[in-house]
Design a protein around this motif. Sequence first.
Motif, PDB file in Angstrom:
ATOM      1  N   LEU A 238       0.813  -1.226   0.000  1.00  0.00           N
ATOM      2  CA  LEU A 238       0.000   0.000   0.000  1.00  0.00           C
ATOM      3  C   LEU A 238       0.847   1.278   0.000  1.00  0.00           C
ATOM      4  CD1 LEU A 238      -2.904  -0.921   2.473  1.00  0.00           C
ATOM      5  CD2 LEU A 238      -2.947  -0.851  -0.030  1.00  0.00           C
ATOM      6  N   ARG A 239       2.185   1.130   0.026  1.00  0.00           N
ATOM      7  CA  ARG A 239       3.015   2.344   0.104  1.00  0.00           C
ATOM      8  C   ARG A 239       2.785   3.278  -1.070  1.00  0.00           C
ATOM      9  NH1 ARG A 239       8.334  -1.105   1.609  1.00  0.00           N
ATOM     10  NH2 ARG A 239       7.852  -1.407   3.824  1.00  0.00           N
ATOM     11  N   ASN A 240       2.699   2.704  -2.244  1.00  0.00           N
ATOM     12  CA  ASN A 240       2.477   3.499  -3.454  1.00  0.00           C
ATOM     13  C   ASN A 240       1.357   2.868  -4.256  1.00  0.00           C
ATOM     14  OD1 ASN A 240       4.968   5.330  -3.291  1.00  0.00           O
ATOM     15  ND2 ASN A 240       5.844   3.275  -3.120  1.00  0.00           N
ATOM     16  N   VAL A 241       0.278   3.593  -4.448  1.00  0.00           N
ATOM     17  CA  VAL A 241      -0.866   3.049  -5.169  1.00  0.00           C
ATOM     18  C   VAL A 241      -1.393   4.093  -6.149  1.00  0.00           C
ATOM     19  CG1 VAL A 241      -1.500   1.687  -3.121  1.00  0.00           C
ATOM     20  CG2 VAL A 241      -2.683   3.836  -3.585  1.00  0.00           C
TER      21      VAL A 241
END
Lengths: 565, 565
Positions: free
Chosen positions: B176-179
Amino acid sequence: MKLPSDLEIASQAPLVPIADIARAAGIPEEHLEPYGRFVAKVNVKARGDLARQPRGKYVVVTAVTPTPLGEGKTATSVGLAQGIAKIGKRSMLALRQPSMGPTFGIKGGAAGAGYAQVIPMESLNLHLTGDFHAVTAAHNLLAAMVDNHIYQGNALNLDPQTVAWRRVMDVNDRALRNVIVGLGEAADGVPRQTGFDITAASEVMVILMLATGLKDLRGRLGRIVVGYTRSGEAVTAEQLRAAGAMAVILKDAINPNLMQTLEHTPALIHAGPFGNIATGNSSVLACQLGIHAAEYLITEAGFGADMGFERFVNVKCRVSGMQPDAAVLVVTVRALKMNSGRHRVVPGRPLPPAMLEENPADVLAGADNLRAHIAIVRSVGVSPVVAINAFPGDHDSEHEVIRQIAREAGARVAVYRGVAGGGEGARELAQAVVEAADEPQDFRYTYDLALPLKAKIEAVATKIYGADGVDYTPEASRALKNFEALGYGEFPVVIAKTHLSISSNPKLRGAPKGWRLPVREVRLAAGAGYVYAICGDMRTMPGLPSHPAAENIDLDEDGNVTGLF
Amino acid sequence: MKLPSDLEIASQAPLVPIADIARAAGIPEEHLEPYGRFVAKVNVKARGDLARQPRGKYVVVTAVTPTPLGEGKTATSVGLAQGIAKIGKRSMLALRQPSMGPTFGIKGGAAGAGYAQVIPMESLNLHLTGDFHAVTAAHNLLAAMVDNHIYQGNALNLDPQTVAWRRVMDVNDRALRNVIVGLGEAADGVPRQTGFDITAASEVMVILMLATGLKDLRGRLGRIVVGYTRSGEAVTAEQLRAAGAMAVILKDAINPNLMQTLEHTPALIHAGPFGNIATGNSSVLACQLGIHAAEYLITEAGFGADMGFERFVNVKCRVSGMQPDAAVLVVTVRALKMNSGRHRVVPGRPLPPAMLEENPADVLAGADNLRAHIAIVRSVGVSPVVAINAFPGDHDSEHEVIRQIAREAGARVAVYRGVAGGGEGARELAQAVVEAADEPQDFRYTYDLALPLKAKIEAVATKIYGADGVDYTPEASRALKNFEALGYGEFPVVIAKTHLSISSNPKLRGAPKGWRLPVREVRLAAGAGYVYAICGDMRTMPGLPSHPAAENIDLDEDGNVTGLF
């Protein structure tokens, strides 16, 4: 005379300490865990002690096909419980917990209405005791462990393309419906398209709703299928070793929440699965506890009798082992007018003025819908009681038409005025329900679990919805065959379709004939223990409107909530 | 002799009803909201009544530069509170609530250790009273309203490229860090790259931590800046009309949670902001309540004195208006050995065997680190008490070296044996703390708020970290100038840097000299009320290891939690 707002009524109501409410219901204090002064969890261990008290009558509240505004089924359930107390019997309510997300969107609260509410309504519509948050956390822990498993080498050979386990959040957020996760650097995971549903649509919520105890909960969590291996075998939460931690996260959430109505009758609030893709009923455990805590246990099933009531019968009652003694069928003047096909109701907008004029002919033109719902209730061997939920703009002539339709169908009928009058306004309905519940019932399921999955879907489509038959896409047929091959053939079925028609077409009014149910896709909820068939577009994550309700919600100078409704 | 596990000790400990704990602390029952039998929220309204009791001494617990395994600062705080009770004084603890996500990842619990724990430890490490869930919900409601505003026509002209408001979840989930959100059809929102942080990293968590009351909370929420217009003006949560609903979601979370230690002394557990990008301290309100509920209020500041303690002084104390009467500096043999630069400690792995051998020379070689932390505490005019947290493998010769270093620096010193001995093992430390707190203090902030932002960053870098100066990227300089132009120049600063060195380079041990602090980026937390400078890679969403702790956590046959620690 204009009623005060729901929030005004609820916030001015005196509250009785929850320990007193529990005592009156025979719930031993040792099994009570207070959350503030007016809410408590009832430990499932209370079931043993309660079983020594006599078993009460079991009454399920359902409805005709509703308008998009809803027909006051919760308010009728609450008022009925209050009315039963008014006529000198002990009542208990078992209701779903409302979802917090929509409180800030378009929907408003779900605590009942007017003088038929569960209080404290702020607790009910906000966090309550955190059960929804626990479902969110358990669900998303599994999601993180799925993606972590793929990232850490994918020892189970899970095919990322088949991962059906999305993430959930209790918020209305359309931007989360379709997302790509795992972007960034190599250490940030494996990119994959997925999405978020609202927490009420989580299979974990259904598991919480159907679990008969902690051990059963733990087992169901382990059976969740998150996806398939490249050779087509199911991969479960048990194999990912996530189910134990999920059960730990849910160990308090499994205990039903005790609250009170405005007239201090007890209410168990527990679990809140979606009405479209999920079961739309409150928990099995709340009913198992509540049935021995009162002479009459009133529970509500979501949407019309074709939806929540059918699942109440074929899913919930199978798991709980309980059988209803009567069914209340809520009907409104406006619902039958809409079912005449002569009016159009749009969600979020007031009713068209023409619907508010005295017009018994329009009501009569929608009668087929009421007749069909009475027949659905009868088809499973339960006595229906038609409850006319009176709205301020109704006319006596219109109520009389409904009474006439119900009587011709051989059903009991009563006008319910609990929103304006509380329990006093529900005396007529309470009396009718008590009479109906005294009759011998001939309860039966709609289908036998041993039938093939297609036969079960067809049984619901033809016997409940009145369809001529079912059409499957090739994908749906293939998936059904596959679920049977994998050993899931004996599951009951849930049909995910619109609630705005008995058919699968939201535009068809009354009691549609000459149509076939189109099954586009079927999915497996192996932990919950059913197969569900998707018929039409099913939204599992709502969006916010141009002016969300949140914009008007605030705290006043004294820290009180304003604008919640 | 081997100690029983933390879970064994905690689960066998007798619990005193929380109402009794509150009564002993002088907290009026009317302000107590029970959550189960052993946890209660203390309504902030209790502050008025408590203010009539005398003000206690205020003791902050900090540490030398820790190893990646931590040096038992929480356990020392807990044991010290127990020890103070043993020597006949009334104590109160104020601690952060641990984050639930890492419980299932790599970290394990954060309730203390051995015979110095806060109980019930399961409540503490799981949902407690739902405050983290409330922060998550409030944070994500704002995120949904940001994306909805853009989708619904973007009347405020918010530039999507500048939106800094991410989403949060209390889970370790690297995917979910980069979505990218907003994919799908037109009705599914506007596509945009963003990401998720863990809930502890939310600005809302810091706001909960710093709020001095509901009204202040409401105001801070409204001042949150989510992004900028195309012409560079800040767009706030107030303008999006989200802040009122966020405050409603947080209206119970603002009340601190009362628990107890293994020896039944009271503990206020409240808020849990991250130690790297946020303040790393428990709430202002818990301290404002607690200071009048005991003779000694013990609170912990995250990481070493360069990190949480500096923010305790320059952020928390400014808001609370409180001043510490003593500071406990936790040191361990292993921390000084690591600070010698002769050993390498890796998170998630046991210590290298060479570190466990008797070696006072290694301890002495790390002494500069202890001296630097003593100097940091002195730099703000507070008396340090060095607490040697004794581990089973320590040798007396090694403790003696630490005593020597402390004495040479003019600091009080005591060996703390509370993990093995509870309050009894903390008598020596408790006595030293009582003596230190009786001395007159000369408390002062590190910098004046009226200074330019760069001067404040430089004051922390040079006076606290011992840097020669600060280097800014052009972007950081530009942003600082912009924040001042927008009216945020009088905010205090938080330096987001590694906690594994006093410098910004995690590899530098001891008390690094001859280095400059590189500020890569600066960000605004306008609701929390500070500007933070990013120096190095700051992870705000942890990942799961190859074998998450969750795999071993389960319920046993009786429904008890197993494997939690």
